[in-house]
Enzyme design. Structure first.
Site, PDB file in Angstrom:
ATOM      1  N   CYS A  20      92.625 107.381  48.121  1.00 42.91           N
ATOM      2  CA  CYS A  20      91.765 107.491  46.946  1.00 42.91           C
ATOM      3  C   CYS A  20      90.336 107.752  47.405  1.00 42.91           C
ATOM      4  O   CYS A  20      89.636 106.858  47.864  1.00 42.91           O
ATOM      5  CB  CYS A  20      91.807 106.200  46.125  1.00 42.91           C
ATOM      6  SG  CYS A  20      90.775 106.302  44.658  1.00 42.91           S
ATOM      7  N   LEU A  21      89.936 108.997  47.293  1.00 46.86           N
ATOM      8  CA  LEU A  21      88.605 109.381  47.747  1.00 46.86           C
ATOM      9  C   LEU A  21      88.122 110.486  46.810  1.00 46.86           C
ATOM     10  O   LEU A  21      88.829 111.471  46.596  1.00 46.86           O
ATOM     11  CB  LEU A  21      88.692 109.883  49.198  1.00 46.86           C
ATOM     12  CG  LEU A  21      87.397 110.255  49.904  1.00 46.86           C
ATOM     13  CD1 LEU A  21      86.437 109.072  49.936  1.00 46.86           C
ATOM     14  CD2 LEU A  21      87.693 110.717  51.327  1.00 46.86           C
TER      15      LEU A  21
END
Lengths: 305, 157
Positions: free
Chosen positions: B90-91
């Site tokens: 998750c970026l």
């Protein structure tokens, strides 16, 4: 006992804070389904056909009387509207087509030479800012290629229909939108001191953060900061006509517009280029389309200024 | 397709040049498919990932660089923003904040930065996120270090 109570309270607070932020956090990390808006937007081509302003009026048939009044005024000044897809890139795409269409029709070689000088300046600016060449050069190349293709005389010169087709073709259209995004980010970062107060006022982020999250990514909507930066960087004036529900207290309904005139345009040049900017966009809250002025109205606009 | 291939080829050449410059990242293109890459990144120092080497898999979509590469950890890692089973990351730059100004190399740098600065408020690995959010840094570090030892360090002997 005291301690135990605290623990219980902490747990409850934690649970509350988790559920409060849950939506946000899963919003980031869940699988991205296209939203209803995105699905609706995808049904519209990147660039529509020219339509009479009556098509705009039809949209607001049952709507606010102020809007209908304003559309009547627009109808007296503009012959047509060309819609763009509401995918967050509408400003850049409207600008792209409007500019290239102008070059195609005017065959203004001097303007092409002029903008090419600015494009080179933008390239240098990005290099100075530390951007890696290969990350932006393909986008620059594709824009310059369009300019060359559009000026007649070259063997490859293209027709009006071909320009429309290319503007609807993702591999060209999105690349040019991205070119403008790079140019815009480069201008904002280079003149960070000038843009900083506007950015702080709008989004309370740093210049760097703003460029990274609101300028460079595709699909991020534009507002006056983007327009100012792009207009300044390329040296192209842009007129934005506002269609919203605002009205004067005096009762008279007028349609406001704002001309973005690039910095460094001295008064003499302003006089010389006299007429209204050759790019006119219609702004409705959240969206830009292209407007086509009636030939006679350009004079009228001058008088207004 | 043509555009993405040309861009990836430029990145390939850049990677060859930068190999020495960035010893923490080893980015390798698949022999037969320029849309598939793997990377070995070193766990940042002064984190529970220190001493570990983590493998990432890149799948580059056709509209690249207009769309981001898909990246996941192949090496098991205990980190709030990495899915414990799938390795999904998750970026923001791999999602809505992506722009063509990023490269595969700079994505690796961003992932190393994420390893050093976990965002406990947007967890993909809730157990890991909850440890940090409840302030149990010691517990988090010990779990993360254990998985680094188990999965990211070459076995001795």
């Amino acid at each position: 006992m005291q301690n135990e109570n605290d623990t219980v309270k902490d747990d409850a607070e934690l649970a509350a804070s988790i559920s409060a932020t849950q939506e946000k956090e899963w919003g980031c990390c869940s699988v991205q389904e296209p939203s209803f808006q995105e699905e609706e937007a995808a049904k519209v081509p990147y660039l529509g056909d020219k339509e009479p302003l009556s098509s705009l009026a039809a949209e607001y048939q049952a709507g606010s009387p102020i809007l209908l009044e304003k559309i009547k005024i627009l109808d007296s000044q503009y012959v047509a509207i060309r819609r763009t897809r509401g995918d967050g890139n509408c400003f850049f795409r409207s600008f792209m087509f409007s500019y290239l269409e102008h070059i195609l029709e005017s065959q203004d070689g001097a303007e092409v030479d002029r903008i090419k000088v600015n494009v080179e300046k933008c390239r240098k600016a990005l290099q100075n800012l530390g951007y890696t060449d290969f990350t932006f050069e393909d986008f620059f190349a594709l824009f310059l290629e369009q300019l060359d293709d559009i000026l007649q005389g070259g063997e490859e010169s293209i027709s009006y229909d071909e320009l429309v087709n290319r503007s609807r073709d993702q591999s060209v259209s999105d690349y040019i939108v991205m070119f403008f995004r790079f140019v815009t980010a480069g201008e904002i970062r280079t003149r960070a001191e000038f843009f900083e107060p506007f950015i702080t006022g709008l989004s309370n982020t740093t210049v760097d953060q703003f460029c990274k999250t609101s300028v460079e990514p595709m699909g991020e909507e534009s507002d006056h900061i983007h327009i100012t930066a792009l207009s300044d960087a390329l040296g192209v004036a842009i007129r934005v006509v506002y269609l919203d529900r605002s009205s004067c207290d005096t009762g008279g309904v007028t349609v406001n517009h704002h001309d973005f005139v690039p910095v460094g345009t001295n008064d003499e040049k302003k006089e010389a280029s006299a007429a209204a900017p050759f790019i006119t966009l219609l702004y409705r809250p959240g969206h830009y389309d292209i407007l086509y002025p009636k030939p006679s109205c350009k004079v009228l606009d001058n008088v207004e200024k | 397709m043509q555009q993405s291939r040309a861009r990836l080829f430029k990145e390939y050449k850049e990677v060859q040049r930068e190999k020495v410059a960035d010893p923490d990242i080893q980015l390798v293109c698949d022999d037969s498919n320029i849309f598939k890459w793997t990377a070995l990144i070193k766990g940042p120092s002064e984190t529970p990932y220190e001493g570990g080497v983590f493998q990432l898999a890149f799948a580059v979509p056709e509209p690249y660089p207009l769309q981001p590469p898909q990246v996941r950890f192949l090496t098991k890692i205990f980190h709030p923003n990495v899915h414990f089973k799938t390795g999904e990351i998750c970026l923001d730059i791999l999602k809505n904040a992506w722009s063509p100004a990023w490269t595969l190399q700079s994505v690796c740098r961003a992932i190393i930065a994420l390893m050093a600065h976990p965002e406990a408020d947007s967890p993909l690995n809730c157990d890991s996120g909850n440890l940090l959010r409840s302030g149990d840094v010691r517990g988090f570090n010990s779990m993360a270090r254990m998985y680094t030892r188990l999965a990211a360090m070459p076995k001795k002997g």
